[in-house]
Write an enzyme that holds these catalytic residues in place. Structure first.
Site, mmCIF file in Angstrom:
data_model
loop_
_atom_site.group_PDB
_atom_site.id
_atom_site.type_symbol
_atom_site.label_atom_id
_atom_site.label_comp_id
_atom_site.label_asym_id
_atom_site.label_seq_id
_atom_site.Cartn_x
_atom_site.Cartn_y
_atom_site.Cartn_z
ATOM 1 N N ASP A 272 0.860 -1.179 0.000
ATOM 2 C CA ASP A 272 0.000 0.000 0.000
ATOM 3 C C ASP A 272 0.897 1.230 0.000
ATOM 4 O O ASP A 272 2.056 1.169 0.437
ATOM 5 C CB ASP A 272 -0.906 0.043 1.232
ATOM 6 C CG ASP A 272 -0.168 0.592 2.453
ATOM 7 O OD1 ASP A 272 -0.409 1.760 2.817
ATOM 8 O OD2 ASP A 272 0.663 -0.129 3.033
ATOM 9 N N CYS A 312 -7.269 3.304 -18.867
ATOM 10 C CA CYS A 312 -8.052 3.923 -17.802
ATOM 11 C C CYS A 312 -9.022 4.946 -18.370
ATOM 12 O O CYS A 312 -8.934 5.356 -19.524
ATOM 13 C CB CYS A 312 -7.139 4.569 -16.756
ATOM 14 S SG CYS A 312 -6.556 6.233 -17.165
ATOM 15 N N HIS A 354 -6.127 7.604 -13.056
ATOM 16 C CA HIS A 354 -5.039 7.107 -13.904
ATOM 17 C C HIS A 354 -3.946 6.430 -13.077
ATOM 18 O O HIS A 354 -3.512 5.313 -13.395
ATOM 19 C CB HIS A 354 -4.423 8.236 -14.726
ATOM 20 C CG HIS A 354 -3.151 7.816 -15.399
ATOM 21 N ND1 HIS A 354 -3.131 7.074 -16.550
ATOM 22 C CD2 HIS A 354 -1.847 7.976 -15.018
ATOM 23 C CE1 HIS A 354 -1.878 6.803 -16.879
ATOM 24 N NE2 HIS A 354 -1.079 7.339 -15.962
#
Length: 390
Positions: A272, A312, A354
């Site tokens: 993360d 995207c 994005h």
């Protein structure tokens, strides 16, 4: 509930392809987890996260305890119902946020006393309190409360003795976290966190003692706290593959696309970092061919999408497909540059989409390469592409 199955391993590194089954769903690893500190990934709808391939996201114990509070969370049955995300969630213990308060907090063996950054109230967090909060949040993965060992202490590099003292307290807090989660009969998975600063011998000791406690999964904490990159890479190369092979391994708070690919090679399953979302809001975009700063004047008249290989919402179809033709649309660098210069909220929303799509797609490509037995070749091509530049 946690079940971790290793599907394949890479012969040339410590990389592995796995599947993690949790109470709210199945996660394919290696995986990147978008950060949703306050119960939201900033500027991104849950449906968009789903569409771009997010399988698990983060919430933050400390901040959600401050606002909206546990009474609100309890009324929704936890964080999933509150933020309308019905896939797995991992919650940080709050240890890093408490550490970052600096002079506003006092750490003792019992826990941490601090002034609320919201209203100044005097508060106390202990391993037991952290477990109680995370039980109310009903997150699929719960993190033990630990002390994040700083790289520097009072203007000097943290000594081995200081790092040991911090690491040993985190180990005692690990025992208390485990005991409390069992007392609460919390069915979710508690991860222990390896600490020890930049000292490999302390990392080894922390690791071994946590493994003896038999946690469902393990994390590597105390990196990306101001240390030079080579020291972070040293911890990343040393620690993950020494953790139990049959349990998931999580590298906390890391990092760049390059860090993710190298982390996978070192045996990490879960990552993360706020980097893709924070950088997006500040105008730095990640692409297959390097990083792009959308604020640069050279993008003012550029008709290209951010990344010609990206599918995207922000990129797809930027070269000529319009919305009313039934295409997916897409936006030029010129348009995103314009939104950023004008301070329009659509700008950071699109750039965040994005960057997160890039990270999640990178992890998907890593998984595919591992499945096909070509991770080594993928890793080399990835480095060459990123070095090429936009």
């Amino acid at each position: 509930m946690l079940q971790f199955d290793i599907l394949t391993t890479d012969a040339s590194s410590h990389a592995r392809r796995g599947q993690l089954t949790l109470n709210h769903g199945v996660v394919q690893t290696p995986i990147f987890m978008p950060v949703g500190t306050y119960g939201t990934v900033k500027g991104v709808m849950p449906q968009s996260l789903h569409d771009m391939g997010a399988q698990i996201i983060l919430g933050n114990t400390f901040h959600l305890w401050m606002r909206p509070g546990l009474d609100v969370m309890q009324s929704f049955g936890g964080l999933h119902g509150f933020e309308q995300w019905h896939k797995p969630i991992l919650t940080d213990s709050g240890g890093f946020q408490v550490w970052s308060l600096g002079a506003m907090r006092k750490i003792t063996e019992e826990g941490v006393t601090f002034a609320s950054p919201v209203n100044g109230d005097k508060l106390f967090m202990s391993p037991e309190v952290s477990m109680q909060i995370q039980t109310t949040l009903n997150s699929d993965i719960v993190m033990q409360l630990d002390e994040c060992t700083p790289y520097e202490t009072k203007g000097h590099l943290t000594t081995e003795a200081e790092a040991r003292k911090s690491m040993e307290m985190s180990l005692r807090w690990a025992v208390r976290s485990k005991n409390e989660i069992e007392r609460l009969q919390n069915p979710n998975a508690l991860f222990g966190i390896v600490q020890g600063g930049m000292y490999l011998n302390l990392r080894e000791e922390s690791l071994q003692r946590l493994v003896e406690m038999d946690f469902p999964g393990y994390a590597i904490g105390g990196v990306s706290v101001g240390e030079p990159k080579d020291e972070m890479l040293s911890i990343m190369a040393h620690t993950p593959h020494r953790l139990p092979a049959h349990k998931p391994r999580y590298l906390m708070g890391v990092g760049t696309p390059e860090d993710l690919v190298e982390g996978v090679a070192c045996g990490v399953d879960m990552f993360d970092c706020v980097m893709p979302t924070r950088n997006a809001r500040n105008g730095t975009l990640f692409t297959r061919f390097g990083d792009l700063k959308i604020r640069n004047a050279r993008h003012k008249t550029d008709h290209q999408p951010l990344d010609t290989t990206c599918t995207c919402h922000a990129c797809a179809g930027a070269a000529g497909v319009s919305w009313d033709e039934g295409g997916r649309g897409g936006f030029s660098r010129a348009y995103l540059h314009h939104l950023d210069r004008c301070g329009e909220m659509l700008g950071p929303m699109l750039t965040t989409i994005h960057n997160l799509h890039y990270y999640l797609n990178l992890m998907r490509e890593v998984r595919e390469a591992l499945e096909a037995g070509r991770f080594s070749a993928f890793r080399a091509q990835f480095k060459a592409d990123r070095a090429r530049g936009v």
